[in-house]
Write a protein that holds these residues in place. Structure first.
Motif, mmCIF file in Angstrom:
data_model
loop_
_atom_site.group_PDB
_atom_site.id
_atom_site.type_symbol
_atom_site.label_atom_id
_atom_site.label_comp_id
_atom_site.label_asym_id
_atom_site.label_seq_id
_atom_site.Cartn_x
_atom_site.Cartn_y
_atom_site.Cartn_z
ATOM 1 N N MET A 1 0.841 -1.195 0.000
ATOM 2 C CA MET A 1 0.000 0.000 0.000
ATOM 3 C C MET A 1 0.882 1.253 0.000
ATOM 4 S SD MET A 1 -3.189 0.954 0.067
ATOM 5 C CE MET A 1 -4.406 2.055 0.759
ATOM 6 N N THR A 2 0.587 2.165 -0.908
ATOM 7 C CA THR A 2 1.343 3.417 -0.948
ATOM 8 C C THR A 2 0.876 4.352 0.166
ATOM 9 O OG1 THR A 2 -0.237 4.462 -2.447
ATOM 10 C CG2 THR A 2 1.558 3.203 -3.454
ATOM 11 N N ALA A 3 1.702 5.312 0.495
ATOM 12 C CA ALA A 3 1.361 6.238 1.572
ATOM 13 C C ALA A 3 0.124 7.067 1.240
ATOM 14 C CB ALA A 3 2.543 7.146 1.875
ATOM 15 N N THR A 4 -0.067 7.376 -0.031
ATOM 16 C CA THR A 4 -1.203 8.203 -0.429
ATOM 17 C C THR A 4 -2.482 7.393 -0.599
ATOM 18 O OG1 THR A 4 -0.712 7.887 -2.769
ATOM 19 C CG2 THR A 4 0.307 9.792 -1.675
ATOM 20 N N GLY A 5 -2.363 6.065 -0.695
ATOM 21 C CA GLY A 5 -3.511 5.231 -0.992
ATOM 22 C C GLY A 5 -3.830 5.139 -2.471
ATOM 23 N N LEU A 6 -3.071 5.862 -3.302
ATOM 24 C CA LEU A 6 -3.266 5.805 -4.746
ATOM 25 C C LEU A 6 -2.428 4.683 -5.338
ATOM 26 C CD1 LEU A 6 -2.970 9.638 -5.520
ATOM 27 C CD2 LEU A 6 -5.039 8.326 -4.994
ATOM 28 N N THR A 7 -2.795 4.254 -6.539
ATOM 29 C CA THR A 7 -2.055 3.169 -7.184
ATOM 30 C C THR A 7 -1.363 3.589 -8.475
ATOM 31 O OG1 THR A 7 -4.038 2.431 -8.366
ATOM 32 C CG2 THR A 7 -3.589 1.406 -6.233
ATOM 33 N N THR A 8 -1.922 4.580 -9.190
ATOM 34 C CA THR A 8 -1.418 4.908 -10.518
ATOM 35 C C THR A 8 -1.199 6.408 -10.657
ATOM 36 O OG1 THR A 8 -2.643 3.043 -11.451
ATOM 37 C CG2 THR A 8 -1.821 4.686 -13.008
ATOM 38 N N ILE A 9 -0.014 6.789 -11.133
ATOM 39 C CA ILE A 9 0.319 8.179 -11.412
ATOM 40 C C ILE A 9 0.549 8.328 -12.914
ATOM 41 C CG2 ILE A 9 1.957 10.061 -11.012
ATOM 42 C CD1 ILE A 9 2.525 8.877 -8.273
ATOM 43 N N GLY A 10 -0.114 9.288 -13.508
ATOM 44 C CA GLY A 10 0.087 9.575 -14.925
ATOM 45 C C GLY A 10 1.098 10.690 -15.103
ATOM 46 N N PHE A 11 1.812 10.650 -16.194
ATOM 47 C CA PHE A 11 2.820 11.676 -16.497
ATOM 48 C C PHE A 11 2.577 12.243 -17.884
ATOM 49 C CE2 PHE A 11 4.775 9.321 -13.122
ATOM 50 C CZ PHE A 11 5.529 10.250 -12.423
ATOM 51 N N ILE A 12 2.325 13.535 -17.925
ATOM 52 C CA ILE A 12 2.254 14.254 -19.197
ATOM 53 C C ILE A 12 3.566 15.008 -19.310
ATOM 54 C CG2 ILE A 12 1.026 15.987 -20.533
ATOM 55 C CD1 ILE A 12 -1.509 15.181 -18.992
ATOM 56 N N GLY A 13 4.469 14.431 -20.077
ATOM 57 C CA GLY A 13 5.858 14.865 -20.108
ATOM 58 C C GLY A 13 6.708 13.870 -19.347
ATOM 59 N N SER A 14 7.727 13.353 -19.999
ATOM 60 C CA SER A 14 8.557 12.295 -19.399
ATOM 61 C C SER A 14 10.032 12.567 -19.639
ATOM 62 C CB SER A 14 8.165 10.930 -19.984
ATOM 63 O OG SER A 14 6.796 10.655 -19.737
ATOM 64 N N GLY A 15 10.416 13.848 -19.531
ATOM 65 C CA GLY A 15 11.808 14.226 -19.691
ATOM 66 C C GLY A 15 12.580 14.084 -18.404
ATOM 67 N N ASN A 16 13.449 15.040 -18.111
ATOM 68 C CA ASN A 16 14.324 14.917 -16.937
ATOM 69 C C ASN A 16 13.545 14.789 -15.634
ATOM 70 O OD1 ASN A 16 16.603 15.063 -18.556
ATOM 71 N ND2 ASN A 16 16.743 17.277 -18.397
ATOM 72 N N ILE A 17 12.664 15.745 -15.373
ATOM 73 C CA ILE A 17 11.897 15.715 -14.124
ATOM 74 C C ILE A 17 10.892 14.569 -14.139
ATOM 75 C CG2 ILE A 17 10.189 16.965 -12.750
ATOM 76 C CD1 ILE A 17 12.762 18.233 -12.268
ATOM 77 N N GLY A 18 10.166 14.430 -15.230
ATOM 78 C CA GLY A 18 9.169 13.369 -15.311
ATOM 79 C C GLY A 18 9.776 11.982 -15.149
ATOM 80 N N GLY A 19 10.889 11.749 -15.811
ATOM 81 C CA GLY A 19 11.543 10.449 -15.707
ATOM 82 C C GLY A 19 12.004 10.149 -14.291
ATOM 83 N N GLN A 20 12.557 11.162 -13.626
ATOM 84 C CA GLN A 20 13.026 10.966 -12.254
ATOM 85 C C GLN A 20 11.862 10.723 -11.300
ATOM 86 O OE1 GLN A 20 16.122 10.107 -12.350
ATOM 87 N NE2 GLN A 20 17.075 11.680 -11.087
ATOM 88 N N LEU A 21 10.791 11.473 -11.440
ATOM 89 C CA LEU A 21 9.628 11.249 -10.588
ATOM 90 C C LEU A 21 9.008 9.879 -10.847
ATOM 91 C CD1 LEU A 21 7.930 14.765 -10.650
ATOM 92 C CD2 LEU A 21 9.091 13.677 -8.715
ATOM 93 N N ALA A 22 9.044 9.432 -12.098
ATOM 94 C CA ALA A 22 8.538 8.096 -12.402
ATOM 95 C C ALA A 22 9.392 7.022 -11.727
ATOM 96 C CB ALA A 22 8.506 7.872 -13.913
ATOM 97 N N ARG A 23 10.695 7.238 -11.677
ATOM 98 C CA ARG A 23 11.567 6.286 -10.969
ATOM 99 C C ARG A 23 11.215 6.226 -9.484
ATOM 100 N NH1 ARG A 23 15.172 8.862 -14.782
ATOM 101 N NH2 ARG A 23 15.962 7.294 -16.267
ATOM 102 N N LEU A 24 10.993 7.381 -8.887
ATOM 103 C CA LEU A 24 10.612 7.410 -7.479
ATOM 104 C C LEU A 24 9.261 6.726 -7.272
ATOM 105 C CD1 LEU A 24 11.628 11.044 -6.435
ATOM 106 C CD2 LEU A 24 12.573 8.920 -5.513
ATOM 107 N N ALA A 25 8.325 6.996 -8.161
ATOM 108 C CA ALA A 25 6.991 6.414 -8.021
ATOM 109 C C ALA A 25 7.040 4.889 -8.079
ATOM 110 C CB ALA A 25 6.067 6.972 -9.104
ATOM 111 N N VAL A 26 7.749 4.364 -9.066
ATOM 112 C CA VAL A 26 7.853 2.904 -9.201
ATOM 113 C C VAL A 26 8.554 2.303 -7.984
ATOM 114 C CG1 VAL A 26 8.990 1.085 -10.534
ATOM 115 C CG2 VAL A 26 7.670 2.862 -11.707
#
Length: 216
Positions: A1-26
């Protein structure tokens, strides 16, 4: 279970910041749906790195799939962010105004609007929270630490909805950072580009002074 209770995060834009946040999310148990302006096939390498919790789609698909959606596109492209699939959702805005890249926007030059305020106006049915715009992309995955760590890095957030800010603060904490409420979107200019709180390492206790020292 994630801390937020959410399961899926969408990304509109997957460059430097988006890619890094996606790594943290996974890394923290989220599924992610990534998109960019060039098409899902161009994200194959990042999807392969992130593994089975990650998929690529169009911006509309990422917006639809995400319970929470991160918008991290060049500011000049903010009006291309899909509106309808983001209705009723919290949208994290990481954007900054670089007039050298985006061209001049008179309302920003005159201090009559904020970057995230423009996105909120474009997405009237969504709840925009400004976050992750004042940290270098590489620092997202290298400078976070556990809750309660001495001198833990803090990051300011801003938004017009208290509940949305609380959820985003929970996400920041999960990702390794103390969130500091900087006020409404009208106040979010205080940690935009070239202000004292921009891309400097701060603890939560240091952030209010940096925000107060900003000059428009």
């Amino acid at each position: 279970m994630t801390a937020t209770g959410l399961t899926t995060i969408g990304f509109i834009g997957s460059g430097n910041i988006g890619g890094q946040l996606a790594r943290l999310a996974v890394a923290h148990g989220y599924s992610v749906v990534l998109s960019n302006s060039r098409g899902p096939e161009t994200l194959a390498d990042l999807i392969a790195e992130l593994g089975p919790q990650a998929t690529a789609g169009t911006p509309e698909e990422a917006a639809t799939a995400g319970e929470l959606v991160v918008v991290t596109v060049p500011l000049k492209a903010y009006e291309q962010v899909p509106v309808a699939p983001l209705e009723g959702k919290i949208v994290i805005d990481t954007n900054n105004y670089y007039f050298e890249r985006d061209g001049h926007l008179p309302v920003l030059d005159a201090g009559e609007a904020t970057v995230s305020g423009l996105l909120q106006a474009h997405l009237p049915g969504s709840t925009v929270v400004k976050a992750f715009n004042n940290i270098m992309a590489a620092d997202l995955t290298t400078t976070g630490s556990a809750t309660g760590t001495p001198d833990r890095r803090g990051l300011p957030i801003a938004g017009d909805d208290a509940a949305a800010k609380q959820l985003v603060a929970t996400l920041l904490d999960e990702f390794g950072f103390d969130a500091v409420d900087a006020g409404t979107l009208d106040e979010s200019w205080r940690f935009e580009r070239d202000r004292p709180a921009y891309v400097v390492r701060m603890t939560a206790a240091e952030i209010p002074g940096k925000l107060a020292g900003a000059v428009r």
